[in-house]
Design a protein around this motif. Structure first.
Motif, short mmCIF file in Angstrom:
data_model
loop_
_atom_site.label_atom_id
_atom_site.label_comp_id
_atom_site.label_asym_id
_atom_site.label_seq_id
_atom_site.Cartn_x
_atom_site.Cartn_y
_atom_site.Cartn_z
N ASP A 1 1.05 -1.32 -0.04
CA ASP A 1 0.31 0.21 -0.06
C ASP A 1 1.02 1.03 0.16
O ASP A 1 0.65 1.43 0.91
CB ASP A 1 -0.92 -0.36 1.67
N GLY B 1 -1.81 4.40 0.60
CA GLY B 1 -3.00 3.83 0.92
C GLY B 1 -3.28 3.31 2.15
O GLY B 1 -1.54 2.85 2.20
N THR C 1 -7.63 3.28 1.37
CA THR C 1 -7.92 4.65 0.88
C THR C 1 -6.88 4.46 0.13
O THR C 1 -6.70 3.15 -0.18
CB THR C 1 -7.39 5.75 2.20
N LYS C 2 -7.26 5.49 -1.21
CA LYS C 2 -6.51 5.56 -2.21
C LYS C 2 -5.49 7.12 -1.94
O LYS C 2 -6.83 8.31 -2.26
CB LYS C 2 -6.88 5.53 -3.54
N SER D 1 -4.62 8.76 0.47
CA SER D 1 -3.78 8.96 1.76
C SER D 1 -2.32 9.64 2.03
O SER D 1 -2.32 9.63 3.36
CB SER D 1 -5.17 8.34 2.54
N VAL E 1 -8.28 12.18 -2.45
CA VAL E 1 -8.84 11.10 -1.07
C VAL E 1 -9.99 10.23 -1.79
O VAL E 1 -11.00 11.31 -1.50
CB VAL E 1 -7.77 11.56 -0.14
N ASP F 1 -9.93 -0.68 -7.36
CA ASP F 1 -8.53 0.04 -7.56
C ASP F 1 -8.57 0.08 -9.69
O ASP F 1 -7.55 -0.15 -9.95
CB ASP F 1 -6.89 -1.30 -7.29
#
Length: 477
Positions: A102, A105, A123-124, A126, A187, A274
């Motif tokens: 990650d 994220g 999350t992506k 973050s 985010v 994703d």
């Protein structure tokens, strides 16, 4: 009703109980590292998915608390005390890479949905983690907008997918080599049933960590892949194989091209996630690729089932650390049959007609795709026109492509099937046009945001997609 192990105190503004002791903590030492979220210059709420939030008790949050938890990442009550960046390896375009994880994220929280299922908030964009390497850990606002749009249409079309829960603009200017820079930042928070990727198992195989592999398998079987018989490695692989067959069949029936089907982009619960360089087909083109860097067409539309099978083979190899290889190969070998069944079911679902004998269903689905390829009909338009079979004949006759259907054998065979819930055809959507997300429209939606900060086209598109999903749904409202 949440399951007993998921009971915790309610969010004051919500309705569903939170998970008071997140199960991921039982294997966190094997799988993850604690991280800190980025400190963003601002947090401007651009999208909140209250429909998805209601399933995990977050829909009652005020915008202020929503942004505090899903933009500043203050921990939710009785949940993870700090975010966890998960470690994994993966085959990226079939080259093994042990240096991923990650990188922008993390896993922020675990909740129970209305069915008692464990759900992850991931999350992506973050912030940086120990796995970021040279990346800045951020997400462009355009990337966030594109993912929200993709997940909304896939959900509407019945494809198993992660759901975009929140999109918050973060006030930073990002430099990217593949789009005009500097560009706005965001985010994203996803809601999905699992954050465990094929690459999570591959990492433990590479480390020769039998104890860790058994712990990850036990966690996955207890909380994620709970089908009967999935408790040992071959049974688990068989259950995952069936789920992945359903996932890729749904993508094919939706005309969706993911673009980057690496083993680190597949989770064991069978949800597409994703979203980077995704595209929906204009017309059926087996060789169409979504990623400009996919020079060999490895993940072209027509090769997506092959990519899933290859990745399942990589998972089988990883599980051989603790499982008997012959039994794993036998489980893997079931994929073609499961895919054939799932593809036929997905196509018939999209057509809104009954299923019959498997062999007959397989041929109808295959022949329909041959017909679409031969005629060059717009992909989504064809499913829209043919939806409901003979019950939708009036709708089809108004199509600009009506003459292409004519007395085509496959269309005649579709019309011979009984429509399922034909009352769906009275929905106002069917007096309008099908919902698509072709490149030109996505770019137009983004241009309105980039040039005028006009979010209305984005909001209108989400509303239109949801109406489309309501009209297509095989379940009564």
């Amino acid at each position: 009703m949440t399951s007993p192990e998921g009971r915790g105190r309610r969010l004051r503004e919500g309705e569903t109980e939170l998970t008071s002791n997140p199960p991921i903590l039982t294997i966190a030492d094997t799988l993850a590292v604690p991280v800190k979220p980025a400190d963003f210059p601002q947090t401007v709420l651009r999208f909140r998915n209250d429909r998805a939030a209601a399933e995990v008790g977050l829909d009652g949050l005020s915008d202020e608390n929503w942004t505090r938890h899903l933009g500043r990442f203050d921990p939710l009550p009785d949940n993870l005390p700090e975010p966890l960046a998960l470690a994994y390896h993966g085959h990226q375009f079939r080259s093994y890479n042990p240096e991923i994880g990650d990188g922008r994220g993390f896993l922020f929280a675990q909740l129970r949905d209305r069915r008692g299922r464990l759900m992850d908030l991931g999350t992506k964009g973050s912030g940086q983690t120990p796995f970021s390497r040279t990346g800045d850990g951020r997400l462009t606002l355009k990337g966030g907008v594109r993912e929200v749009l993709a997940t909304e249409l896939l959900e509407a079309l019945g494809v198993p997918t992660s759901r975009s829960l929140s999109l918050i603009e973060t006030g930073e200017s990002l430099v990217r080599g593949d789009e005009p820079s500097p560009t706005r930042s965001s985010v994203l928070v996803r809601l999905s049933h699992s954050h465990i990727r094929f690459g999570s198992f591959q990492r433990l195989m590479a480390m020769d960590d039998e104890e860790g592999m058994q712990a990850l398998l036990s966690y996955s079987c207890e909380h994620l892949v709970t089908e009967a018989g999935a408790e040992d490695p071959p049974g688990f692989l068989l259950a995952v194989t069936k789920r992945m067959a359903v996932q890729v069949a749904g993508m094919m029936a939706a005309g969706f091209v993911h673009g980057v089907l690496n083993t680190d982009n597949m989770n064991v619960t069978g949800e597409c996630f994703d979203y980077g360089p995704w595209r929906f087909l204009t017309t059926l083109d087996p060789q169409f690729t979504a990623a400009y860097f996919d020079h060999t067409g490895l993940y072209a539309f027509g090769r997506q089932p092959e990519a899933f099978y290859w990745n399942l083979a990589a998972l089988a190899h990883a599980l051989s650390l603790i499982g008997e290889e012959k039994a794993l190969q036998e489980a893997l070998a079931t994929f073609p049959d499961h895919y054939a069944d799932a593809f036929a079911a997905a196509v018939l679902r999209r057509l809104g007609i009954e299923e019959r004998e498997p062999q007959e269903d397989h041929k109808l689905a295959s022949d329909l795709f041959i017909f679409l390829h031969r005629t060059g009909l717009p992909f989504e338009r064809a499913f829209f026109d043919l939806f409901g079979g003979r019950a939708g004949a009036d709708k089809r006759s108004r199509s600009p492509h009506a003459e292409l259907y004519g007395a085509e054998d496959v269309v005649v065979r579709i019309d011979e099937r009984s429509p399922l819930r034909p009352e769906r055809l009275t929905h106002p959507v069917f007096a309008d046009e099908p919902q698509t997300l072709l490149l030109e429209e996505v770019e137009s939606i983004w241009d309105a945001i980039a040039e005028r900060d006009d979010w209305k086209p984005f909001e209108n598109k989400i509303a239109a997609i949801r109406r489309y999903g309501e009209a297509l749904s095989p379940e009564a409202a």
